[in-house]
Design a protein around this motif. Sequence first.
Motif, PDB file in Angstrom:
ATOM      1  N   THR A  36      10.827 -18.023 -77.485  1.00 53.68           N
ATOM      2  CA  THR A  36       9.515 -18.299 -78.031  1.00 53.68           C
ATOM      3  C   THR A  36       8.772 -18.620 -76.952  1.00 53.68           C
ATOM      4  OG1 THR A  36       8.814 -19.919 -79.817  1.00 53.68           O
ATOM      5  CG2 THR A  36      10.181 -20.775 -78.294  1.00 53.68           C
ATOM      6  N   TRP A  40       2.740 -19.617 -79.045  1.00 51.47           N
ATOM      7  CA  TRP A  40       3.374 -19.291 -80.366  1.00 51.47           C
ATOM      8  C   TRP A  40       3.383 -20.373 -80.999  1.00 51.47           C
ATOM      9  CZ3 TRP A  40       6.400 -19.972 -84.349  1.00 51.47           C
ATOM     10  CH2 TRP A  40       6.444 -18.873 -85.204  1.00 51.47           C
ATOM     11  N   ARG A  44       1.111 -21.532 -84.330  1.00 49.53           N
ATOM     12  CA  ARG A  44       1.507 -21.450 -85.542  1.00 49.53           C
ATOM     13  C   ARG A  44       1.814 -22.672 -86.120  1.00 49.53           C
ATOM     14  NH1 ARG A  44       2.814 -15.829 -87.302  1.00 49.53           N
ATOM     15  NH2 ARG A  44       2.237 -14.583 -85.376  1.00 49.53           N
ATOM     16  N   ALA A 121      13.914 -34.504 -99.970  1.00 47.35           N
ATOM     17  CA  ALA A 121      13.428 -33.805 -98.639  1.00 47.35           C
ATOM     18  C   ALA A 121      12.315 -34.487 -98.150  1.00 47.35           C
ATOM     19  CB  ALA A 121      13.400 -32.202 -98.710  1.00 47.35           C
ATOM     20  N   CYS A 122      11.393 -33.545 -97.703  1.00 46.31           N
ATOM     21  CA  CYS A 122       9.911 -33.807 -97.035  1.00 46.31           C
ATOM     22  C   CYS A 122       9.329 -34.888 -98.040  1.00 46.31           C
ATOM     23  CB  CYS A 122       9.223 -33.104 -96.679  1.00 46.31           C
ATOM     24  SG  CYS A 122      10.235 -32.024 -95.524  1.00 46.31           S
ATOM     25  N   ARG A 161      14.991 -19.639 -83.980  1.00 48.71           N
ATOM     26  CA  ARG A 161      13.686 -20.078 -83.629  1.00 48.71           C
ATOM     27  C   ARG A 161      12.655 -20.158 -84.567  1.00 48.71           C
ATOM     28  NH1 ARG A 161      10.984 -14.639 -81.150  1.00 48.71           N
ATOM     29  NH2 ARG A 161      11.000 -13.323 -83.245  1.00 48.71           N
ATOM     30  N   LEU A 201      15.000 -23.430 -99.006  1.00 56.96           N
ATOM     31  CA  LEU A 201      15.216 -24.523 -98.105  1.00 56.96           C
ATOM     32  C   LEU A 201      16.364 -25.293 -98.371  1.00 56.96           C
ATOM     33  CD1 LEU A 201      13.562 -25.722 -95.777  1.00 56.96           C
ATOM     34  CD2 LEU A 201      12.436 -27.263 -97.105  1.00 56.96           C
ATOM     35  N   GLY A 228      10.653 -19.590 -94.055  1.00 57.79           N
ATOM     36  CA  GLY A 228       9.334 -20.196 -93.806  1.00 57.79           C
ATOM     37  C   GLY A 228       8.407 -19.487 -94.389  1.00 57.79           C
ATOM     38  N   ARG A 229       8.174 -18.252 -94.508  1.00 53.00           N
ATOM     39  CA  ARG A 229       6.993 -17.783 -95.202  1.00 53.00           C
ATOM     40  C   ARG A 229       6.919 -18.098 -96.367  1.00 53.00           C
ATOM     41  NH1 ARG A 229       7.181 -11.326 -92.607  1.00 53.00           N
ATOM     42  NH2 ARG A 229       7.465 -12.242 -90.522  1.00 53.00           N
ATOM     43  N   SER A 265       3.895 -31.135 -92.023  1.00 53.62           N
ATOM     44  CA  SER A 265       4.813 -29.890 -92.060  1.00 53.62           C
ATOM     45  C   SER A 265       4.387 -29.137 -91.007  1.00 53.62           C
ATOM     46  CB  SER A 265       4.508 -29.324 -93.579  1.00 53.62           C
ATOM     47  OG  SER A 265       3.330 -28.958 -93.850  1.00 53.62           O
ATOM     48  N   ASN A 266       3.076 -28.832 -90.973  1.00 49.52           N
ATOM     49  CA  ASN A 266       2.718 -27.653 -90.144  1.00 49.52           C
ATOM     50  C   ASN A 266       1.105 -27.935 -90.059  1.00 49.52           C
ATOM     51  OD1 ASN A 266       1.300 -24.987 -89.108  1.00 49.52           O
ATOM     52  ND2 ASN A 266       3.196 -24.067 -90.026  1.00 49.52           N
ATOM     53  N   ARG A 268      -1.439 -25.957 -89.691  1.00 52.78           N
ATOM     54  CA  ARG A 268      -2.279 -25.058 -90.479  1.00 52.78           C
ATOM     55  C   ARG A 268      -2.160 -25.430 -91.863  1.00 52.78           C
ATOM     56  NH1 ARG A 268      -0.276 -19.430 -90.008  1.00 52.78           N
ATOM     57  NH2 ARG A 268       1.941 -20.006 -89.362  1.00 52.78           N
ATOM     58  N   GLY A 324       8.341 -30.599-100.275  1.00 49.92           N
ATOM     59  CA  GLY A 324       9.610 -30.309 -99.312  1.00 49.92           C
ATOM     60  C   GLY A 324      10.650 -29.541-100.067  1.00 49.92           C
ATOM     61  N   GLY A 325      11.611 -29.372 -99.563  1.00 54.45           N
ATOM     62  CA  GLY A 325      12.761 -28.651-100.029  1.00 54.45           C
ATOM     63  C   GLY A 325      13.227 -29.219-101.667  1.00 54.45           C
TER      64      GLY A 325
HETATM   65  N1  ACO Z   1       8.437 -18.013 -81.750  1.00 55.86           N
HETATM   66  C1  ACO Z   1       8.094 -16.599 -81.604  1.00 55.86           C
HETATM   67  N2  ACO Z   1       8.177 -15.862 -82.508  1.00 55.86           N
HETATM   68  C2  ACO Z   1       8.439 -16.134 -83.649  1.00 55.86           C
HETATM   69  C3  ACO Z   1       9.146 -17.401 -83.902  1.00 55.86           C
HETATM   70  C4  ACO Z   1       8.996 -18.271 -82.733  1.00 55.86           C
HETATM   71  N3  ACO Z   1       9.592 -19.633 -82.838  1.00 55.86           N
HETATM   72  N4  ACO Z   1       9.273 -17.613 -85.225  1.00 55.86           N
HETATM   73  C5  ACO Z   1       9.147 -16.412 -85.716  1.00 55.86           C
HETATM   74  N5  ACO Z   1       8.650 -15.617 -84.804  1.00 55.86           N
HETATM   75  C6  ACO Z   1       8.128 -14.070 -85.242  1.00 55.86           C
HETATM   76  C7  ACO Z   1       8.932 -13.808 -86.357  1.00 55.86           C
HETATM   77  O1  ACO Z   1       9.871 -13.003 -85.965  1.00 55.86           O
HETATM   78  C8  ACO Z   1       7.868 -12.625 -86.843  1.00 55.86           C
HETATM   79  O2  ACO Z   1       8.037 -11.503 -85.912  1.00 55.86           O
HETATM   80  P1  ACO Z   1       7.722 -10.062 -86.527  1.00 55.86           P
HETATM   81  O3  ACO Z   1       6.178 -10.233 -87.031  1.00 55.86           O
HETATM   82  O4  ACO Z   1       7.934  -9.114 -85.430  1.00 55.86           O
HETATM   83  O5  ACO Z   1       8.697 -10.004 -87.664  1.00 55.86           O
HETATM   84  C9  ACO Z   1       6.568 -13.148 -86.218  1.00 55.86           C
HETATM   85  O6  ACO Z   1       6.683 -14.206 -85.356  1.00 55.86           O
HETATM   86  C10 ACO Z   1       5.804 -13.842 -87.587  1.00 55.86           C
HETATM   87  O7  ACO Z   1       6.933 -14.859 -88.299  1.00 55.86           O
HETATM   88  P2  ACO Z   1       6.588 -15.904 -89.484  1.00 55.86           P
HETATM   89  O8  ACO Z   1       7.805 -16.165 -90.084  1.00 55.86           O
HETATM   90  O9  ACO Z   1       5.576 -14.867 -90.492  1.00 55.86           O
HETATM   91  O10 ACO Z   1       5.522 -16.821 -88.787  1.00 55.86           O
HETATM   92  P3  ACO Z   1       4.801 -17.806 -89.694  1.00 55.86           P
HETATM   93  O11 ACO Z   1       3.311 -17.462 -89.193  1.00 55.86           O
HETATM   94  O12 ACO Z   1       5.055 -17.897 -91.225  1.00 55.86           O
HETATM   95  O13 ACO Z   1       5.401 -19.197 -89.169  1.00 55.86           O
HETATM   96  C11 ACO Z   1       6.518 -20.979 -89.501  1.00 55.86           C
HETATM   97  C12 ACO Z   1       6.485 -19.482 -89.277  1.00 55.86           C
HETATM   98  C13 ACO Z   1       5.885 -21.855 -88.541  1.00 55.86           C
HETATM   99  C14 ACO Z   1       8.069 -21.517 -89.989  1.00 55.86           C
HETATM  100  C15 ACO Z   1       5.884 -21.169 -90.958  1.00 55.86           C
HETATM  101  O14 ACO Z   1       6.080 -20.237 -91.952  1.00 55.86           O
HETATM  102  C16 ACO Z   1       5.686 -22.371 -91.488  1.00 55.86           C
HETATM  103  O15 ACO Z   1       5.311 -23.324 -90.954  1.00 55.86           O
HETATM  104  N6  ACO Z   1       6.309 -22.643 -92.820  1.00 55.86           N
HETATM  105  C17 ACO Z   1       6.418 -23.713 -93.528  1.00 55.86           C
HETATM  106  C18 ACO Z   1       7.761 -24.369 -93.201  1.00 55.86           C
HETATM  107  C19 ACO Z   1       7.595 -25.808 -93.730  1.00 55.86           C
HETATM  108  O16 ACO Z   1       6.374 -26.496 -93.738  1.00 55.86           O
HETATM  109  N7  ACO Z   1       8.746 -26.397 -94.227  1.00 55.86           N
HETATM  110  C20 ACO Z   1       8.196 -27.918 -94.456  1.00 55.86           C
HETATM  111  C21 ACO Z   1       9.285 -28.237 -95.671  1.00 55.86           C
HETATM  112  S1  ACO Z   1      10.380 -29.012 -94.733  1.00 55.86           S
HETATM  113  C22 ACO Z   1      11.758 -30.017 -95.745  1.00 55.86           C
HETATM  114  O17 ACO Z   1      11.255 -30.077 -97.014  1.00 55.86           O
HETATM  115  C23 ACO Z   1      12.902 -30.538 -95.105  1.00 55.86           C
END
Ligand code: ACO
Length: 336
Positions: A36, A40, A44, A121-122, A161, A201, A228-229, A265-266, A268, A324-325
């Motif tokens: 990573t 990135w 993100r 969860a969150c 990652r 989750l 994540g997506r 959470s993020n 974005r 959250g989850g």
């Molecule tokens: N570093 C580099 N590349 C990465 C990483 C990383 N850490 N993680 C994923 N990638 C790659 C993937 O393999 C993918 O590659 P590909 O296009 O070649 O397949 C590309 O980056 C895009 O991956 P996505 O999973 O689509 O990335 P996204 O933009 O969705 O970001 C993230 C991932 C940050 C996890 C995002 O999906 C997210 O924030 N989701 C919400 C999570 C969240 O809010 N959870 C909270 C609830 S928590 C609770 O209740 C406990």
Amino acid sequence: MTGAPMGLGGTRLIGTGSATPDGILTNADLEKILDTSDEWIQQRTGIKQRRVVDQTKGESTVSICCDALEDAIKNTGVDPDDIDLIICATCTQQMSCPSVACRAAERIGATRAAAFDLAAACSGFVYALNTADSLIRLGRYKTIAVIGGDAMSTVMDYNDRSVSILFGDAAGAAILTQDENPERGSIKQIMGADGRGWECLYLPRKAIDVPECDKDNPIELGMLRMNGREVFKFAVKKFQHVIEQTLSEAGIGIDDVAQLICHQSNLRIIESAREKLGIEKDRVYVNIDRVGNSSAGSIGLCLDELNQAGRIKEGDLILLAAFGGGMTWASSLWRV
Ligand code: ACO
């Protein structure tokens, strides 16, 4: 407590506390163990570093939740014997029995208080705050301590990652008491859940916990698993919706809200909600860059940081919102 409920009025937020462990895990640290990059992760998620417990020093969910409550006790001067109930929101207890809330009661010397943990969860801290407010309004309990805390680093697979870059450890606490003014406290709240999304989750403890969709994937038991997506898509839609619904049911606009405190959470997801609502940056608190996503710890920590900075004043309307989850979601429109 015994006797008929009095239903005396509203709820007053007496004060807050929080705790973050000393350990810092930066994006540069993660670059050394994962495929990573700092660029990135920042692009993100908005995260630069997270706080993490040191388990070799005995730090854990219990220790940070106890520290947060102790901090709230110190900040408010409340006598632990005046606390009737302690609710702790967490999803990372190392033991399911006893509850973290019981350990926190022991730490502060609250011998009279009932105590239980709550799992959402969150969304946990907002669920706990809403539950406490309702119990106080019923008149069954006068003074309630609410804690939200998670040591997410203890359930992170640092080979994965897609998950481990997001989470950190923190706890926040708030002490609430009965107030004669019914317009004080949580004047509007929403809590919801859609169990159909649980596989997005989850934290499997045993092989039996792993859902069909992951049966052929390499799953680490005891480590958080996240799609994540899917969570991202759910969060962007639900977050916005729960905020707008709360405002609309309360008959107010976003301009009436002094601070919007979102689950970190993020960046974005927070920014997407902020832009759609048309609210300026200084009324949407952000600390995810410094602490990462600390699950149930996140909103309580934000609340305490704002409070300690003097940015929450008596009479202010603040809006707390989380998802959250579960999947779960919750809001609380609070008159301080
Ligand atoms: N570093 C580099 N590349 C990465 C990483 C990383 N850490 N993680 C994923 N990638 C790659 C993937 O393999 C993918 O590659 P590909 O296009 O070649 O397949 C590309 O980056 C895009 O991956 P996505 O999973 O689509 O990335 P996204 O933009 O969705 O970001 C993230 C991932 C940050 C996890 C995002 O999906 C997210 O924030 N989701 C919400 C999570 C969240 O809010 N959870 C909270 C609830 S928590 C609770 O209740 C406990």
